[in-house]
Motif scaffolding. Structure first.
Motif, PDB file in Angstrom:
ATOM      1  N   PRO A  99      76.493  58.634  59.807  1.00 17.68           N
ATOM      2  CA  PRO A  99      74.556  57.728  60.119  1.00 17.68           C
ATOM      3  C   PRO A  99      73.974  57.955  61.143  1.00 17.68           C
ATOM      4  O   PRO A  99      74.869  58.938  62.264  1.00 17.68           O
ATOM      5  CB  PRO A  99      75.281  56.211  60.247  1.00 17.68           C
ATOM      6  CG  PRO A  99      76.824  56.870  59.861  1.00 17.68           C
ATOM      7  CD  PRO A  99      77.516  58.405  59.781  1.00 17.68           C
ATOM      8  N   VAL A 100      72.628  58.004  61.000  1.00 21.42           N
ATOM      9  CA  VAL A 100      72.135  58.331  62.590  1.00 21.42           C
ATOM     10  C   VAL A 100      71.233  57.364  62.714  1.00 21.42           C
ATOM     11  O   VAL A 100      70.214  56.997  62.316  1.00 21.42           O
ATOM     12  CB  VAL A 100      71.407  59.697  62.187  1.00 21.42           C
ATOM     13  CG1 VAL A 100      70.394  60.108  62.800  1.00 21.42           C
ATOM     14  CG2 VAL A 100      71.819  60.820  61.392  1.00 21.42           C
ATOM     15  N   TRP A 101      71.821  57.408  63.930  1.00 12.81           N
ATOM     16  CA  TRP A 101      70.585  55.678  64.612  1.00 12.81           C
ATOM     17  C   TRP A 101      69.811  56.088  65.685  1.00 12.81           C
ATOM     18  O   TRP A 101      69.935  57.090  66.397  1.00 12.81           O
ATOM     19  CB  TRP A 101      71.936  54.698  65.225  1.00 12.81           C
ATOM     20  CG  TRP A 101      71.323  53.579  66.180  1.00 12.81           C
ATOM     21  CD1 TRP A 101      70.378  53.297  65.405  1.00 12.81           C
ATOM     22  CD2 TRP A 101      71.554  52.865  67.214  1.00 12.81           C
ATOM     23  NE1 TRP A 101      69.866  52.080  66.452  1.00 12.81           N
ATOM     24  CE2 TRP A 101      70.569  52.048  67.261  1.00 12.81           C
ATOM     25  CE3 TRP A 101      72.538  53.189  67.997  1.00 12.81           C
ATOM     26  CZ2 TRP A 101      70.936  51.699  68.654  1.00 12.81           C
ATOM     27  CZ3 TRP A 101      73.193  52.709  68.997  1.00 12.81           C
ATOM     28  CH2 TRP A 101      72.258  51.907  69.630  1.00 12.81           C
ATOM     29  N   VAL A 102      68.636  56.434  65.301  1.00 12.00           N
ATOM     30  CA  VAL A 102      68.086  56.436  65.861  1.00 12.00           C
ATOM     31  C   VAL A 102      66.922  55.158  67.067  1.00 12.00           C
ATOM     32  O   VAL A 102      66.509  54.213  66.491  1.00 12.00           O
ATOM     33  CB  VAL A 102      66.030  56.888  65.416  1.00 12.00           C
ATOM     34  CG1 VAL A 102      65.229  57.134  66.391  1.00 12.00           C
ATOM     35  CG2 VAL A 102      66.845  57.935  64.255  1.00 12.00           C
ATOM     36  N   SER A 103      67.113  55.298  68.793  1.00 11.98           N
ATOM     37  CA  SER A 103      66.986  53.976  69.077  1.00 11.98           C
ATOM     38  C   SER A 103      66.085  54.700  70.422  1.00 11.98           C
ATOM     39  O   SER A 103      66.043  56.314  70.629  1.00 11.98           O
ATOM     40  CB  SER A 103      67.334  53.073  69.442  1.00 11.98           C
ATOM     41  OG  SER A 103      67.380  52.173  70.406  1.00 11.98           O
ATOM     42  N   GLN A 104      64.870  53.921  71.100  1.00  9.15           N
ATOM     43  CA  GLN A 104      64.451  53.858  72.489  1.00  9.15           C
ATOM     44  C   GLN A 104      65.664  53.614  73.468  1.00  9.15           C
ATOM     45  O   GLN A 104      66.080  53.036  73.365  1.00  9.15           O
ATOM     46  CB  GLN A 104      63.290  53.883  72.405  1.00  9.15           C
ATOM     47  CG  GLN A 104      62.382  54.131  71.944  1.00  9.15           C
ATOM     48  CD  GLN A 104      60.786  53.884  72.238  1.00  9.15           C
ATOM     49  OE1 GLN A 104      60.438  53.804  73.139  1.00  9.15           O
ATOM     50  NE2 GLN A 104      59.702  54.020  71.203  1.00  9.15           N
ATOM     51  N   TYR A 105      65.951  54.693  74.392  1.00 13.22           N
ATOM     52  CA  TYR A 105      67.218  54.552  75.444  1.00 13.22           C
ATOM     53  C   TYR A 105      66.476  52.585  75.876  1.00 13.22           C
ATOM     54  O   TYR A 105      67.215  51.931  75.928  1.00 13.22           O
ATOM     55  CB  TYR A 105      66.429  55.590  76.786  1.00 13.22           C
ATOM     56  CG  TYR A 105      67.475  54.719  77.885  1.00 13.22           C
ATOM     57  CD1 TYR A 105      68.719  55.236  78.421  1.00 13.22           C
ATOM     58  CD2 TYR A 105      66.583  54.724  79.043  1.00 13.22           C
ATOM     59  CE1 TYR A 105      69.377  54.866  79.351  1.00 13.22           C
ATOM     60  CE2 TYR A 105      67.930  53.876  80.365  1.00 13.22           C
ATOM     61  CZ  TYR A 105      68.719  54.127  79.970  1.00 13.22           C
ATOM     62  OH  TYR A 105      70.104  54.027  81.435  1.00 13.22           O
ATOM     63  N   GLU A 106      65.121  52.289  76.249  1.00  9.71           N
ATOM     64  CA  GLU A 106      65.173  51.180  76.732  1.00  9.71           C
ATOM     65  C   GLU A 106      65.144  49.591  75.871  1.00  9.71           C
ATOM     66  O   GLU A 106      65.841  48.968  76.241  1.00  9.71           O
ATOM     67  CB  GLU A 106      63.131  50.992  77.088  1.00  9.71           C
ATOM     68  CG  GLU A 106      63.000  51.851  78.308  1.00  9.71           C
ATOM     69  CD  GLU A 106      63.077  53.256  77.787  1.00  9.71           C
ATOM     70  OE1 GLU A 106      63.181  53.444  76.362  1.00  9.71           O
ATOM     71  OE2 GLU A 106      62.224  53.937  78.861  1.00  9.71           O
TER      72      GLU A 106
END
Length: 232
Positions: A183-190
């Motif tokens: 699983p690769v979870w892509v998110s912006q830090y905020e």
């Protein structure tokens, strides 16, 4: 024993819309193929596999109850399966024939964008199946193209968009038979600490084919965030 001998490694990329999933996958592939942008652009789930031919690619999807298969070789494109008199395929043919630069990458990108957005014109009908399959050669300059392992990438719609209804079930069905998925979870830090992300993680990581011990977190645009110098 079957699990141990399986040499195909599924990578499931997920996150909220505009997190940068499609851009991240394009980097893995080494080509700008998947549609990307600031608005919710991925309306369908994508299954992306490395093609063993360097100058060819294939797109497969369901249109109504029939299978459509599109073949791309160099600068040429043809409908391998499907009714060429279908209005959707006629419109797609017109778009591809008008491209100024008819390279395989440009044609694939234009075709996927068209297919992905096709139902936005009439939101009352569902013509395109929820899963679009793409067979494309991974560039040797891309991360996965340099590996001797076999990977299949699953790209999912943003969890907080209306088009995401039912895509978790589609993903579960597509991952049947696989094991040891990453699983690769892509998110912006905020946006890490949000209810949307928490709900999505709980849904995705409950899929048996994925091994949540190997979950990777990709922080998009982290270089522009106000992070402490030695923190995180």
């Amino acid at each position: 024993l079957a699990d141990a001998l399986d040499d195909i490694i599924p990578i499931c990329v997920f996150g909220n819309y505009s997190a940068g999933k499609s851009t991240f996958i394009n980097a893995l592939i080494g080509q700008e193929i998947l549609p990307s942008g600031g608005d919710p652009v991925t309306a369908k789930a994508f299954k992306i596999q490395n093609y063993d031919k360097a100058d060819a690619a294939t797109i497969k999807f369901k249109h109504w109850d029939g299978l459509v298969e599109l073949s791309f070789t160099g600068s040429e494109y043809k409908v391998v399966e499907g009714n060429t008199d279908d209005e959707m395929l006629k419109e797609l043919n017109g778009i591809l024939s008008e491209l100024e630069e008819a390279t395989m990458t440009k044609m694939l990108s234009a075709a996927l964008k068209f297919i992905n957005e096709y139902e936005k014109k009439d939101a009352t009908s569902t013509e395109i199946g929820n899963m679009i399959e793409l067979y494309v050669p991974f560039s040797k300059t891309g991360v996965l193209g340099q590996s001797c392992n076999k990977f299949v990438i699953f790209d999912t719609p943003g969890s907080n968009t209306a088009t995401n209804d039912g895509h978790i079930e589609v993903l579960k069905e597509a991952l049947e038979g696989f094991s040891n998925g990453i699983p690769v979870w892509v998110s912006q830090y905020e946006a890490i600490d949000t209810m949307d992300n928490e709900a999505l993680c709980n849904n995705i990581l409950s899929i048996d084919a994925l091994d949540k011990r190997f979950t990777m977190i990709v922080l998009n645009k982290a270089d522009g965030s106000d992070l402490p110098e030695k923190g995180f």
